[in-house]
Write a protein that holds these residues in place. Structure first.
Motif, short mmCIF file in Angstrom:
data_model
loop_
_atom_site.label_atom_id
_atom_site.label_comp_id
_atom_site.label_asym_id
_atom_site.label_seq_id
_atom_site.Cartn_x
_atom_site.Cartn_y
_atom_site.Cartn_z
N UNK A 37 79.45 -16.75 -90.39
CA UNK A 37 78.55 -17.50 -89.42
C UNK A 37 77.23 -16.96 -89.76
N UNK B 258 72.85 -17.70 -89.16
CA UNK B 258 71.96 -18.36 -88.20
C UNK B 258 70.45 -18.09 -88.98
N UNK C 238 84.86 -16.27 -81.17
CA UNK C 238 84.45 -17.75 -80.67
C UNK C 238 84.89 -18.67 -81.77
N UNK D 83 88.35 -19.11 -81.73
CA UNK D 83 88.77 -20.28 -80.61
C UNK D 83 88.21 -21.46 -80.98
N UNK D 84 87.47 -21.75 -81.99
CA UNK D 84 86.94 -22.99 -82.27
C UNK D 84 85.67 -23.40 -81.47
N UNK D 85 85.10 -22.37 -80.59
CA UNK D 85 83.77 -22.43 -80.08
C UNK D 85 82.52 -22.75 -80.73
N UNK D 86 82.53 -22.21 -81.86
CA UNK D 86 81.51 -22.12 -83.02
C UNK D 86 82.20 -22.62 -84.12
N UNK D 87 81.49 -23.44 -84.90
CA UNK D 87 82.08 -23.76 -86.37
C UNK D 87 81.54 -22.71 -87.23
N UNK E 245 87.24 -27.62 -83.79
CA UNK E 245 87.13 -28.31 -82.44
C UNK E 245 87.91 -29.33 -82.26
N UNK E 246 88.49 -29.86 -83.28
CA UNK E 246 89.09 -31.20 -83.03
C UNK E 246 90.44 -31.05 -82.72
N UNK F 268 93.22 -29.63 -81.05
CA UNK F 268 93.52 -28.90 -79.78
C UNK F 268 95.05 -28.56 -79.79
N UNK G 3 96.03 -24.76 -79.15
CA UNK G 3 95.73 -23.77 -77.88
C UNK G 3 96.69 -23.78 -77.10
N UNK H 125 93.15 -16.92 -73.72
CA UNK H 125 91.87 -15.99 -74.20
C UNK H 125 91.03 -15.97 -72.86
N UNK I 194 86.96 -14.80 -73.10
CA UNK I 194 85.74 -14.24 -73.95
C UNK I 194 84.60 -13.56 -72.96
#
Lengths: 259, 317
Positions: B12, B14, B48, B51-55, B70-71, B73, B76, B81, B83
């Motif tokens: 990831x 930034x 994250x 958990x698919x919270x951040x791509x 994210x798609x 589901x 889960x 979890x 966080x």
């Protein structure tokens, strides 16, 4: 569908247990109370004389009868509803970020967009409930004051304008939800609501209110005395704005990084 | 054994900064994976992404053989979890917060809420609003929400935060029971190194976004530095005697003699005997084992070999 019902139930419980929602709900009771008070002042000129400036303000409401009273309630929803429905939306969407509970809604065994849809349904529910509440209190106060010119036609027209104004105002809640997501809290959307209310006054005053979504419900409620007119262009602009808010919010829940 | 959690070059970035940099790790069924790192090392960002919270900018993560996104589901259903600091709806009671999780996860049987409250010692607080909970009980509530649906995979970010020592032991025993008896795969990120060393079966060290070391608990024990420290009235003479016997002896800044010689470390009594024979009896003899904290700091290159003393046996005062 069963899953969506479960999420709607969860959102309902969360909002029902929230003081903010109830305070907002009952705060809107001020609308029929103020309207009723103005009607009372107009109906009793001797009281208006004693009240001085208050009596002069009450003249703005027109005459003391049911058509004027209905119009006043509709205008209240067209203007005040922007704030009240916007407040519901800001809280229901924004509180997840402010309370930092949003992360508990992101990795669950159903599409994330269901959460946003359930929240919109709850916003709709509360908005309809508060509108019904205002209408019921309005009827009660109007009846207690003994307003004249009651008829089935007046009631039908009054309810029609009230309903359409409410629907138009509720539709404008969706961009508020998007701002709650983008601003990650309920302050940014509240700021957005206040700005749209101010801009709608200015833009309506210069004559372009029909093309500014947030001025359209109030204009339809006859706030400028031009009648209950809803232009096709206004409907398109309002629906477009609402769609952008709705799709944008769902898109945010589905695609945005949740840091 | 099957890899339950599997990441491949998870990255990831930034604006050019790599918060997580090509992290590839594997966690097998029933393993407790301790994910260690300093603040800002990339632990939470990694979780994250898991958990698919951040791509991820690049790379992928799989849980139970399903790619995380994210798609998707469905992945889960078997994942619990927590966080960072757990938060609950403040105006709802403990029980109501758990009821909400029940509905969100479409669970049947209200006894599940009672059971998890009992297990996490939350029953006395079931009617207390979440906003009035102590930090420790709020943490227990967060763990209860993660465990309510009896997931096969648990991702926990700093689960021991805010717990008192007794609470830490309880949660440790609970997690160990889940892993050993039910085969739950547990991924824990933490900076409480002592806790991780007690519970984890595998440890990964992340530093500046990179997974710099991954090792099993047994490997950790092998790689931890063990050394023998000793003092005598005449350090120079003692060092000379021991060097003549073939030991590698050094002096530290406190004038103590130090050796990492394997035989010496395992047989400190033999060195004591030898020094007594040479009329140089030790005034202090101490086997020092590197703890996880020191190992960790050594790994990330911040603190060399200046490690803390552990609770290793002290042979002489």
């Amino acid at each position: 569908m069963h899953q969506l019902r479960q999420i709607i139930w969860v959102e309902w419980v969360k909002s029902r247990k929230s003081k903010v929602v109830w305070i907002t709900f009952f705060a809107f009771t001020m609308l029929p109370l103020m309207g009723g008070f103005f009607m009372f002042v107009l109906k009793h000129p001797e009281f208006a004389e004693q009240a001085g400036l208050l009596g002069a303000k009450a003249q703005l409401a027109g005459s003391a009868d049911w058509p004027s009273y209905f119009m006043m309630l509709s205008q209240g929803i067209g203007i005040g509803g922007l704030f009240i429905f916007g407040f519901f939306t800001s809280w229901i969407f924004g509180r997840e970020y402010t309370d930092r509970t949003v992360k508990d809604l992101l990795a669950l065994p159903f599409p994330r967009t269901y959460v946003a849809i359930a929240k919109f349904i709850i916003v709709l529910l509360w908005s309809v409930l508060v509108t019904l509440w205002v209408a019921c209190i309005g009827f009660l106060i109007g009846w207690m004051i003994g307003l004249p010119e009651w008829s089935t036609e007046v009631l039908q027209h009054g309810l029609f304008v009230l309903s359409i104004t409410s629907v138009l105002t509720i539709l404008l809640s969706t961009p508020v939800a998007l701002f709650a997501c983008l601003g990650r809290g309920y302050l940014a959307p509240l700021g957005f609501v206040i700005i749209t209310m101010i801009l709608s006054q200015i833009i309506a005053a210069i004559g372009y209110g029909s093309y500014f979504p947030w001025a359209i419900p109030a204009l339809f409620s006859n706030v400028n005395g031009g009648g209950n007119i809803l232009e096709v262009a206004s409907v398109i602009v309002l629906l477009l704005t609402s769609s952008i808010g709705f799709i944008g919010t769902l898109g945010y829940w589905r695609y945005a990084d949740q840091n | 054994m099957k890899d339950i959690i599997y990441t491949e070059n998870l990255t990831k970035s930034y604006k050019g900064f790599h918060a997580v940099d090509h992290v590839s790790l594997r966690v097998k069924k029933g393993e407790i994976y301790g994910f260690l790192g300093l603040n800002g090392a990339g632990k939470t960002t990694t979780i994250r992404m898991m958990l698919g919270m951040i791509r991820p900018t690049s790379g992928t993560c799989y849980i139970n053989g399903q790619q995380v996104s994210a798609g998707n589901h469905h992945v889960w259903e078997q994942v619990g979890y927590m966080v960072e600091t757990p938060y609950a709806y403040p105006e709802l009671t403990v029980k109501e917060n758990l009821d909400i999780t029940m509905h969100l996860r479409q669970l049947e049987g209200r006894w599940k809420v009672a059971r998890i409250m009992e297990r996490l010692k939350l029953t006395p607080y079931e009617h207390k609003k979440a906003k009035h909970l102590s930090m420790g009980n709020a943490q227990r509530l967060g763990i209860a929400k993660a465990l309510l649906h009896e997931p096969g995979v648990l991702l926990l970010d700093e689960p021991a935060n805010g717990l008192d020592p007794a609470g830490i032991v309880e949660i440790r025993e609970l997690l160990q029971e889940l892993a050993y008896e039910k085969g739950t795969t547990i991924f824990i990120s933490s900076h409480i190194l002592g806790e991780i060393s007690k519970i984890a079966t595998k440890i990964g060290i992340i530093h500046e976004g990179r997974l710099i070391r991954e090792l099993r608990k047994e490997e950790l024990q092998q790689q931890q530095i063990v050394r023998l420290l000793l003092k005598t009235r005449d350090s120079y003479a003692a060092a000379k005697v021991l060097r003549n016997d073939g030991y590698t002896i050094q002096r530290d800044e406190d004038g103590r003699l130090v050796t990492q010689d394997g035989y010496a470390v395992k047989n400190p009594d033999q060195l004591a005997k030898r020094l007594v024979e040479a009329d140089l009896p030790p005034t202090m003899l101490f086997v020092e084992e590197e703890d996880l904290e020191s190992f960790f700091l050594r790994m990330i290159g911040e603190k060399g070999e200046d490690f803390h003393a552990s609770t290793a046996p002290n042979y002489m005062g």
